[in-house]
Design an enzyme around this catalytic site. Structure first.
Site, mmCIF file in Angstrom:
data_model
loop_
_atom_site.group_PDB
_atom_site.id
_atom_site.type_symbol
_atom_site.label_atom_id
_atom_site.label_comp_id
_atom_site.label_asym_id
_atom_site.label_seq_id
_atom_site.Cartn_x
_atom_site.Cartn_y
_atom_site.Cartn_z
ATOM 1 N N HIS A 393 -5.492 -8.204 64.301
ATOM 2 C CA HIS A 393 -4.642 -7.004 64.833
ATOM 3 C C HIS A 393 -3.198 -6.920 64.364
ATOM 4 O O HIS A 393 -2.783 -5.754 63.734
ATOM 5 C CB HIS A 393 -4.485 -7.237 66.355
ATOM 6 C CG HIS A 393 -3.834 -6.190 67.416
ATOM 7 N ND1 HIS A 393 -4.561 -5.227 67.897
ATOM 8 C CD2 HIS A 393 -2.761 -5.872 67.259
ATOM 9 C CE1 HIS A 393 -3.741 -4.405 68.373
ATOM 10 N NE2 HIS A 393 -2.287 -4.724 68.056
ATOM 11 N N GLU A 394 -2.290 -7.931 64.529
ATOM 12 C CA GLU A 394 -1.222 -7.976 63.978
ATOM 13 C C GLU A 394 -1.097 -7.616 62.509
ATOM 14 O O GLU A 394 -0.069 -6.955 61.902
ATOM 15 C CB GLU A 394 -0.173 -9.195 64.601
ATOM 16 C CG GLU A 394 -0.322 -9.537 66.166
ATOM 17 C CD GLU A 394 0.100 -8.325 66.735
ATOM 18 O OE1 GLU A 394 0.880 -7.489 66.271
ATOM 19 O OE2 GLU A 394 -0.015 -8.306 67.960
ATOM 20 N N HIS A 397 -1.055 -4.199 61.652
ATOM 21 C CA HIS A 397 0.535 -3.566 62.037
ATOM 22 C C HIS A 397 1.288 -3.923 60.877
ATOM 23 O O HIS A 397 1.847 -3.204 60.053
ATOM 24 C CB HIS A 397 1.007 -4.116 63.124
ATOM 25 C CG HIS A 397 0.568 -3.382 64.455
ATOM 26 N ND1 HIS A 397 0.546 -2.063 64.794
ATOM 27 C CD2 HIS A 397 0.250 -4.159 65.673
ATOM 28 C CE1 HIS A 397 0.041 -1.969 65.736
ATOM 29 N NE2 HIS A 397 -0.355 -3.073 66.561
ATOM 30 N N HIS A 400 0.322 -2.167 57.552
ATOM 31 C CA HIS A 400 0.655 -0.680 57.803
ATOM 32 C C HIS A 400 2.088 -0.460 57.131
ATOM 33 O O HIS A 400 2.395 0.394 56.463
ATOM 34 C CB HIS A 400 0.405 -0.329 59.068
ATOM 35 C CG HIS A 400 0.498 1.199 59.491
ATOM 36 N ND1 HIS A 400 0.341 1.608 60.689
ATOM 37 C CD2 HIS A 400 0.481 2.290 58.467
ATOM 38 C CE1 HIS A 400 0.603 3.016 60.407
ATOM 39 N NE2 HIS A 400 0.491 3.304 59.453
HETATM 40 ZN ZN ZN Z 1 -0.858 -3.325 68.212
#
Ligand code: ZN
Length: 604
Positions: A393-394, A397, A400
């Site tokens: 998940h991290e 980010h 991205h």
């Molecule tokens: Zn998040």
């Protein structure tokens, strides 16, 4: 927080598991001087540009560019201090450094606050002419045009000054709720089936509801809602005025509704909101099917809302060491292409990640950094499958951020919430699909499917239910109604019945749930979790079925930062959120997962 026994101190952690924060700022001794320099630059900036933004295209460009340079330097110091503090919150040096940086941020914001109002006071034609005249100013075209778009909601100088002063009091309702909710509220201890007491707090409540001991679950649930019931008139009054503030502010600024005002920041059409609510509503029978299955698996005659969080499938705990976790995410993310994996591996070896817990370290996980640093990741990795989901998940980010910062100028170098959670959720969905592809043991498949279905329930269904509630309360105020506690509790109960269906028994308790949701004081925000989740699910399905072309389009989307409105940016990843299609795709996925889960459970 009590110090955990046996926890290592920061310096006992092997450096290879700590982030390489020295790569960001290697010499701290100049930070105080640098902050002072930044303050001086801001003063000079205001003296030079205030009152002159409309002078010429060159002046406007210089004003934009030097504002960016000041903010960029300041952001770097703030982020550094903040991350250093998170390494060990007991270290007062970095708490002090963070506070100093924040004070300078407040100072610079105040000194440069003339910028936007002054920009808007320049004639539209003049600004558009400047953009044509100066090719460098093209970089700022989107921000300028966005400011012009919002211009019709900016009032005259006098009115704006009055509103700015009123701004000091309009936040009161939120502050009152926060105080009530964090400082004054008291919860009775919950009692388990053996008569033992368990303290109930905002932090412990979730864990208590996951307990296998049903007596304890019910007791925690009653304790939580008894406390809100005891304060319900005060909370209702605070929420009524909070909602009213939204409605009145929107009216003053010439918006058609509070919702329109809230959505206008990201330039999101109201249809996005309505599509979400209506498509989720169409699919509620499947949610009811899932809830009924939960009842069957729990083996209870009557199921209540306090039975909604207890895990359905128990599997033996398997330890997944960090390196193994990384191998899993490398495999899971392969569909995104070689470039993604290569960049990610390079990042890991550069020291993006701070892996393990230590004494004083900030809990939880995040991806953080600034335009001029690595996109760092803070973890508290504890060898569970959940932790592997947290890394991916991290990492979503951080990657991205990496793609964006490599492609965009500083001004567009971050992300709106609307797109940010898409990037992290695409990664989580890829991991889930990868694990399901690998797993053949029925019990393990049940476990994964249940985990996946719970994500849908809590992110897509639950947040949409909240979104629907906010819409109802704001529309009621707009129709001239006062929000009373009885009315809100009844509306909320009706929504809860509608979303969870006939398998859940009605009680007199869940009707108070709305009163404990802090997000309701920041209206029309939670829908972004649901839309982001839908967009991510649609993108993940595309990548897995269409392969490289869909993955490449998605990477192009990751490069866009904030260079356009979220709805436009997502179109680059071939997802059109202005129509109902992505929500439908997400719902199809939910139904497909549920079919398999139901099939496995019925075969037992
Ligand atoms: Zn998040």
């Amino acid at each position: 927080m009590s110090a955990k026994k046996g926890l290592k101190s920061r310096d006992q952690i092997d450096p290879k598991y700590k982030w390489n924060i020295e790569a960001m700022i290697s010499d701290e001794s100049t930070i105080d001087k640098d902050l002072q320099k930044i303050k001086n630059q801001a003063d000079k900036y205001a003296a030079k540009y205030a009152g002159h933004l409309g002078d010429s295209a060159q002046t406007l460009y210089d004003a934009f560019a030097s504002r960016d340079r000041i903010m960029r330097k300041l952001e770097k110091i703030f982020v550094y201090a903040h991350m250093r503090r998170d390494e060990d919150n007991a270290n007062s040096l970095y708490q002090g450094m963070t506070d100093k940086a924040m004070a300078v941020i407040a100072y610079v914001s105040a000194v440069t606050s003339f910028f936007t109002p002054e920009l808007l006071s320049v004639k539209r034609k003049t600004l558009l002419g400047f953009i044509e005249e100066n090719p460098e100013l093209k970089t700022y075209e989107f921000v300028i045009k966005d400011a012009l778009r919002q211009k019709e909601h900016v009032l005259g100088k006098k009115e704006e000054a009055v509103l700015a002063q009123m701004g000091e009091v309009t936040g009161a309702t939120n502050d009152i709720f926060t105080m009530l909710n964090n400082a004054d509220i008291r919860f009775e201890d919950a009692v388990d089936s053996k008569g033992r007491k368990h303290p109930v707090t905002h932090g412990s409540y979730g864990k208590l509801l996951e307990s296998k001991d049903r007596v304890l679950r019910k007791s925690a649930y009653d304790s939580m809602y008894d406390a809100y019931k005891g304060l319900i008139n005060t909370i209702s009054t605070a929420y009524n005025y909070n909602t009213k503030t939204d409605v009145v502010s929107a009216r003053i600024r010439n918006f058609g509704s509070a919702r329109e005002a809230a959505l206008s920041g990201d330039n999101i059409p109201g249809s996005v909101y309505d599509n979400l609510v209506s498509v989720v509503n169409e699919n509620l029978p499947n949610m009811h099917r899932y809830v009924a299955l939960r009842k069957k698996l729990l083996g209870v005659d009557k199921m209540y809302m306090y039975d909604m969080y207890v895990p359905l499938i128990k599997i033996p705990k398997k330890k997944i060491p960090f390196e193994e976790g990384l191998d899993i995410i490398r495999e899971a993310l392969k569909p995104l292409g070689r470039d993604y994996i290569r960049k990610m591996n390079k990042g890991i070896s550069q020291g993006w990640i701070d892996v393990y817990e230590n004494k004083g370290k900030t809990s939880g996980a995040y991806s953080f950094g600034c335009y001029d640093s690595y996109p760092y990741i803070l973890l508290n990795y504890a060898d569970t499958l959940r932790d592997v989901f947290t890394i991916i998940h991290e990492m979503g980010h951080s990657m991205h951020s990496k793609y964006t910062r490599d492609a965009q100028p500083y001004i567009y170098g971050s992300h709106s919430i609307f797109t940010a959670e898409t990037a992290s959720t695409v990664n989580e969905s890829l991991l889930m699909n990868y694990l399901l592809d690998q797993e053949t043991a029925p019990r393990m498949r049940e476990y994964l499917l249940n985990m996946y279905l719970e994500e849908f329930r809590t992110t897509l269904f639950r947040q949409t239910m909240f979104a629907e509630f906010e819409d109802i309360t704001h529309k009621a105020i707009e129709a001239g109604q006062v929000l009373t506690s009885d009315w809100m509790c009844e509306e909320y109960q009706a929504l809860n019945d509608k979303y969870y269906g006939p398998a859940v028994e009605r009680d007199d308790t869940i009707r108070y749930e709305w009163a404990r949701i802090p997000h309701f004081y920041n209206a029309f925000y939670v829908y972004k979790y649901a839309t982001g989740y839908s967009a991510a699910t649609a993108i993940c399905s595309k990548i897995l079925t269409e392969g490289k072309s869909a993955a490449d389009a998605y990477i192009d989307f990751l490069r866009t930062g904030e260079s356009d409105y979220p709805i436009e940016l997502l179109k680059i990843a071939c997802v059109d959120m202005s129509g109902p299609e992505p929500i439908r795709k997400a719902m199809d996925k939910f139904n497909e997962l549920l079919d398999e889960f139901e099939g496995l459970v019925n075969k037992r």
